[in-house]
Scaffold this motif. Sequence first.
Motif, PDB file in Angstrom:
ATOM      1  N   PRO A  34       0.815  -1.193   0.130  1.00  0.00           N
ATOM      2  CA  PRO A  34       0.047   0.258  -0.119  1.00  0.00           C
ATOM      3  C   PRO A  34       0.851   1.309  -0.132  1.00  0.00           C
ATOM      4  O   PRO A  34       1.952   1.384   0.482  1.00  0.00           O
ATOM      5  CB  PRO A  34      -0.892   0.048   1.394  1.00  0.00           C
ATOM      6  CG  PRO A  34      -0.991  -1.761   1.740  1.00  0.00           C
ATOM      7  CD  PRO A  34       0.317  -1.946   1.075  1.00  0.00           C
ATOM      8  N   PHE A  35       0.245   2.396  -0.736  1.00  0.00           N
ATOM      9  CA  PHE A  35       1.085   3.522  -0.524  1.00  0.00           C
ATOM     10  C   PHE A  35       0.810   4.452   0.588  1.00  0.00           C
ATOM     11  O   PHE A  35       1.433   5.567   0.788  1.00  0.00           O
ATOM     12  CB  PHE A  35       0.711   4.416  -1.856  1.00  0.00           C
ATOM     13  CG  PHE A  35      -0.507   4.609  -2.162  1.00  0.00           C
ATOM     14  CD1 PHE A  35      -1.397   5.477  -1.180  1.00  0.00           C
ATOM     15  CD2 PHE A  35      -1.227   4.155  -3.136  1.00  0.00           C
ATOM     16  CE1 PHE A  35      -2.712   5.878  -1.354  1.00  0.00           C
ATOM     17  CE2 PHE A  35      -2.646   4.461  -3.494  1.00  0.00           C
ATOM     18  CZ  PHE A  35      -3.080   5.222  -2.504  1.00  0.00           C
ATOM     19  N   THR A  36      -0.019   3.811   1.570  1.00  0.00           N
ATOM     20  CA  THR A  36       0.048   4.661   2.954  1.00  0.00           C
ATOM     21  C   THR A  36       0.029   3.454   4.054  1.00  0.00           C
ATOM     22  O   THR A  36       0.061   2.504   3.769  1.00  0.00           O
ATOM     23  CB  THR A  36      -1.283   5.342   2.834  1.00  0.00           C
ATOM     24  OG1 THR A  36      -1.408   6.195   3.992  1.00  0.00           O
ATOM     25  CG2 THR A  36      -2.608   4.313   2.531  1.00  0.00           C
ATOM     26  N   THR A  37      -0.046   3.895   5.148  1.00  0.00           N
ATOM     27  CA  THR A  37      -0.010   3.096   6.448  1.00  0.00           C
ATOM     28  C   THR A  37      -1.517   2.872   6.989  1.00  0.00           C
ATOM     29  O   THR A  37      -2.346   3.832   6.889  1.00  0.00           O
ATOM     30  CB  THR A  37       0.944   3.770   7.289  1.00  0.00           C
ATOM     31  OG1 THR A  37       0.430   4.994   7.813  1.00  0.00           O
ATOM     32  CG2 THR A  37       2.299   3.847   6.675  1.00  0.00           C
ATOM     33  N   LYS A  38      -1.472   1.797   7.960  1.00  0.00           N
ATOM     34  CA  LYS A  38      -2.667   1.627   8.686  1.00  0.00           C
ATOM     35  C   LYS A  38      -2.998   3.009   9.568  1.00  0.00           C
ATOM     36  O   LYS A  38      -4.094   3.453   9.823  1.00  0.00           O
ATOM     37  CB  LYS A  38      -2.520   0.603   9.707  1.00  0.00           C
ATOM     38  CG  LYS A  38      -3.602   0.322  10.608  1.00  0.00           C
ATOM     39  CD  LYS A  38      -3.309  -0.900  11.631  1.00  0.00           C
ATOM     40  CE  LYS A  38      -4.375  -1.194  12.351  1.00  0.00           C
ATOM     41  NZ  LYS A  38      -4.314  -2.321  13.569  1.00  0.00           N
ATOM     42  N   GLU A  39      -1.885   3.624  10.190  1.00  0.00           N
ATOM     43  CA  GLU A  39      -1.794   4.589  11.076  1.00  0.00           C
ATOM     44  C   GLU A  39      -2.413   5.804  10.146  1.00  0.00           C
ATOM     45  O   GLU A  39      -3.190   6.505  10.999  1.00  0.00           O
ATOM     46  CB  GLU A  39      -0.537   5.011  11.802  1.00  0.00           C
ATOM     47  CG  GLU A  39      -0.041   4.086  12.519  1.00  0.00           C
ATOM     48  CD  GLU A  39       0.485   2.536  12.012  1.00  0.00           C
ATOM     49  OE1 GLU A  39       0.327   1.539  12.663  1.00  0.00           O
ATOM     50  OE2 GLU A  39       0.803   2.607  10.820  1.00  0.00           O
ATOM     51  N   LYS A  40      -1.890   6.139   9.181  1.00  0.00           N
ATOM     52  CA  LYS A  40      -2.414   7.159   8.325  1.00  0.00           C
ATOM     53  C   LYS A  40      -4.153   7.322   8.031  1.00  0.00           C
ATOM     54  O   LYS A  40      -4.820   7.989   8.140  1.00  0.00           O
ATOM     55  CB  LYS A  40      -1.841   7.512   7.293  1.00  0.00           C
ATOM     56  CG  LYS A  40      -2.149   8.507   5.990  1.00  0.00           C
ATOM     57  CD  LYS A  40      -2.457   9.883   6.822  1.00  0.00           C
ATOM     58  CE  LYS A  40      -1.052  10.647   7.031  1.00  0.00           C
ATOM     59  NZ  LYS A  40      -1.144  12.049   7.590  1.00  0.00           N
ATOM     60  N   LEU A  41      -4.362   5.918   7.691  1.00  0.00           N
ATOM     61  CA  LEU A  41      -5.785   5.455   7.355  1.00  0.00           C
ATOM     62  C   LEU A  41      -6.649   5.908   8.681  1.00  0.00           C
ATOM     63  O   LEU A  41      -7.846   6.074   8.441  1.00  0.00           O
ATOM     64  CB  LEU A  41      -5.923   4.101   6.727  1.00  0.00           C
ATOM     65  CG  LEU A  41      -5.455   3.920   5.355  1.00  0.00           C
ATOM     66  CD1 LEU A  41      -5.436   2.546   4.813  1.00  0.00           C
ATOM     67  CD2 LEU A  41      -5.984   5.035   4.369  1.00  0.00           C
ATOM     68  N   GLU A  42      -6.313   5.303   9.744  1.00  0.00           N
ATOM     69  CA  GLU A  42      -6.978   5.240  10.962  1.00  0.00           C
ATOM     70  C   GLU A  42      -7.304   6.902  10.992  1.00  0.00           C
ATOM     71  O   GLU A  42      -8.256   7.175  11.716  1.00  0.00           O
ATOM     72  CB  GLU A  42      -6.118   4.872  11.783  1.00  0.00           C
ATOM     73  CG  GLU A  42      -6.188   3.209  12.089  1.00  0.00           C
ATOM     74  CD  GLU A  42      -5.472   2.678  13.118  1.00  0.00           C
ATOM     75  OE1 GLU A  42      -5.759   1.303  13.262  1.00  0.00           O
ATOM     76  OE2 GLU A  42      -4.440   3.253  13.624  1.00  0.00           O
ATOM     77  N   GLU A  43      -6.150   7.747  10.834  1.00  0.00           N
ATOM     78  CA  GLU A  43      -6.210   9.135  11.247  1.00  0.00           C
ATOM     79  C   GLU A  43      -7.407   9.803  10.158  1.00  0.00           C
ATOM     80  O   GLU A  43      -8.268  10.718  10.527  1.00  0.00           O
ATOM     81  CB  GLU A  43      -4.973   9.901  10.657  1.00  0.00           C
ATOM     82  CG  GLU A  43      -4.968  11.329  10.832  1.00  0.00           C
ATOM     83  CD  GLU A  43      -3.681  11.805  10.498  1.00  0.00           C
ATOM     84  OE1 GLU A  43      -3.545  13.251  10.027  1.00  0.00           O
ATOM     85  OE2 GLU A  43      -2.782  11.197  10.232  1.00  0.00           O
ATOM     86  N   ILE A  44      -7.430   9.362   8.953  1.00  0.00           N
ATOM     87  CA  ILE A  44      -8.418   9.534   7.975  1.00  0.00           C
ATOM     88  C   ILE A  44      -9.892   9.334   8.416  1.00  0.00           C
ATOM     89  O   ILE A  44     -10.655   9.977   8.224  1.00  0.00           O
ATOM     90  CB  ILE A  44      -8.110   9.283   6.501  1.00  0.00           C
ATOM     91  CG1 ILE A  44      -6.686   9.725   6.031  1.00  0.00           C
ATOM     92  CG2 ILE A  44      -9.177   9.424   5.569  1.00  0.00           C
ATOM     93  CD1 ILE A  44      -6.302   9.361   4.766  1.00  0.00           C
TER      94      ILE A  44
END
Length: 423
Positions: free
Chosen positions: A5-15
């Motif tokens: 993925p081009f992003t992380t779990k942490e970033k997705l949780e933030e979004i």
Amino acid sequence: MSKVPFTTKEKLEEIIKEIPTPFHIYDEKGIRETARKLYDAFSWNKGFREYFAVKATPNPYLMEILKEEGCGFDCSSYTELMLSDKVGAKQHDIMFSSNATPDEDFKLAYKLGAIINLDDFTHIDVLDKLTGIPETICCRYNPGGEFKTSEKGNVMDTPKDAKYGMTHEQIIEAYKILKEKGAKHFGMHAFLASNTLTNEYYPVLAGILFRTAVEIKEKTGVQLSFINLSGGVGVPYKPDQPANDIKVIGEGVRKAYEEILVPAGMGDVAIFTELGRYMLAPNGALVAKAIREKHIYKEYIGLDACAANLMRPAIYGAYHHITVMGKENQPCDHKYDITGGLCENCDKFAVDRMLPKIDIGDIIYIHDTGAHGFSMGYNYNGKLRSAEVLLKEDGSFKLIRRAETPKDYFATFDFSDKYSFSK
């Protein structure tokens, strides 16, 4: 090869704290890098330009990014023309490639000064009566027969079965007539295969078009100003598929150009492309959550997304890789069908897919949905189209299309005086 993925779990949780799932997310950094690699691969051609296929991902924020990277836009409808105009595309920044084209679409394309790509011989008279023939005009070519390269598995359809373009005889005659009607600058366009995973496709297609261009010059006196190789350069949806090398592809086209066009005195012909999937698919993903599990004859995981958010698996049986965020390094020792909630048995993102154990609430990342993902969405079962999110280069994120609401769904009913849906 693994898919990351081009992003992380942490970033997705933030979004997700601000924007509920499901949503499509796009990677600005990846989009810009892809555009720059494409332009570098064709930098040998002075007039090269990419016309992004708007139908793949019609979002103005993404189009603005591509515009900043030097891209124009390929449109196929009235509203796509409007969208390109709204993001500041002017005149020959827009290519209009349509079929069974309504009168109003032709009129708007002409008004905007777009390069009109005529799909059929009969469209010459149609356009002439509607607006007159513009000084710059393009014709779409269908060579018929079968299209093959030496590599296997890269042809979706044979040209003779496609509804697009003019025959060899028709396109020769078309240029004669268009020249007589006052056209001064001419182009040719063709699309022969879809999602090819071979570096040969563009060079072989270019060879066909370049030889045809030389013949057109000899038989009509028309020297083409540009040749549009259209789309067809694909992306590896499966981890074990090889990726195309755009640098090798560009070099292959250059070789054909120098072998065929240059000796014919046509060394100033510009090369155009109109890539949608290649530009955006890997730079987008559908983010959803596991909300239900079912244990009957098979093991099912139900998502809060469905085929209305990504219909390719349902209608094509298309493969999209799936990552369970945070469990990337866990063993894929559970077999699941990953489903949506539509009242259709084909509403499955994956069938018999080996994945890590999925728990309710897990974030599911469906890869390569940046093209023909959101754009093919629909409202069957009253499902509402999801949001779109841009992951910016600086790590921040922006909502670039809000999710639909029930109010949007009911907005086109013509009895608002009787029924009110305010939510």
